[in-house]
Design an enzyme around this catalytic site. Structure first.
Site, PDB file in Angstrom:
ATOM      1  N   HIS A 124      20.664  16.417   5.678  1.00  0.00           N
ATOM      2  CA  HIS A 124      19.667  17.190   4.941  1.00  0.00           C
ATOM      3  C   HIS A 124      19.285  18.400   5.786  1.00  0.00           C
ATOM      4  O   HIS A 124      19.037  18.262   6.988  1.00  0.00           O
ATOM      5  CB  HIS A 124      18.398  16.357   4.716  1.00  0.00           C
TER       6      HIS A 124
ATOM      7  N   HIS B 112      25.860  12.314   4.992  1.00  0.00           N
ATOM      8  CA  HIS B 112      25.224  13.554   4.573  1.00  0.00           C
ATOM      9  C   HIS B 112      24.103  13.937   5.519  1.00  0.00           C
ATOM     10  O   HIS B 112      23.462  13.086   6.119  1.00  0.00           O
ATOM     11  CB  HIS B 112      24.721  13.490   3.125  1.00  0.00           C
TER      12      HIS B 112
END
Length: 138
Positions: A105, A103
């Site tokens: 951010h 992931h």
């Protein structure tokens, strides 16, 4: 390399077991709001296929995710009239990774405004409003 754990929170979000506030979705990626936002507009981009982090991601996963990161980062910059964007990505525990599904951010940033401390739940109505601003800018 440690095996992918299909019980991680992002895998559960992808399966619809945990709700999320979606900003953007395509065949390969999902972008959703962080519920513990460190900036207004803090969101996450993940691949829809399993991988722990950059260290085991395929070139195709990385290409798809980075395309979405760019798209959403530009929308976030516009939506929040931001001076810049911070993109963060962590690998393995020693590297700061807490959820073991790749992931990125995305943080809209403004001069002189620090990021908030991690780990504090955000106001869900504000988070939903921030997502709507970004969706409108996409």
């Amino acid at each position: 390399m440690t095996a992918y754990d299909d019980q991680n929170i992002f895998a559960k979000i992808l399966r619809g077991e945990i709700p999320n506030v979606t900003v953007y979705e395509d065949d390969d990626t999902l972008c959703f709001m962080d519920i513990m936002p460190r900036t207004d507009g803090h969101c996450l981009v993940i691949p829809k296929t399993p991988c722990r982090n950059v260290l085991d991601a395929s070139d195709a996963q990385l290409a798809s995710v980075m395309s979405t990161v760019k798209k959403v980062a530009n929308a976030a910059k516009t939506a929040f009239d931001a001076d810049g964007i911070t993109v963060q990505q962590f690998n393995e525990t020693a590297g700061g990774q807490e959820v073991f599904h790749l992931h990125f951010h995305i943080h809209p940033r403004h001069y002189g405004v620090s990021m908030r401390p991690p780990g504090k739940m955000g106001d869900m109505e504000a988070i939903k409003a921030h997502a709507e601003k970004m969706r409108a800018a996409l």
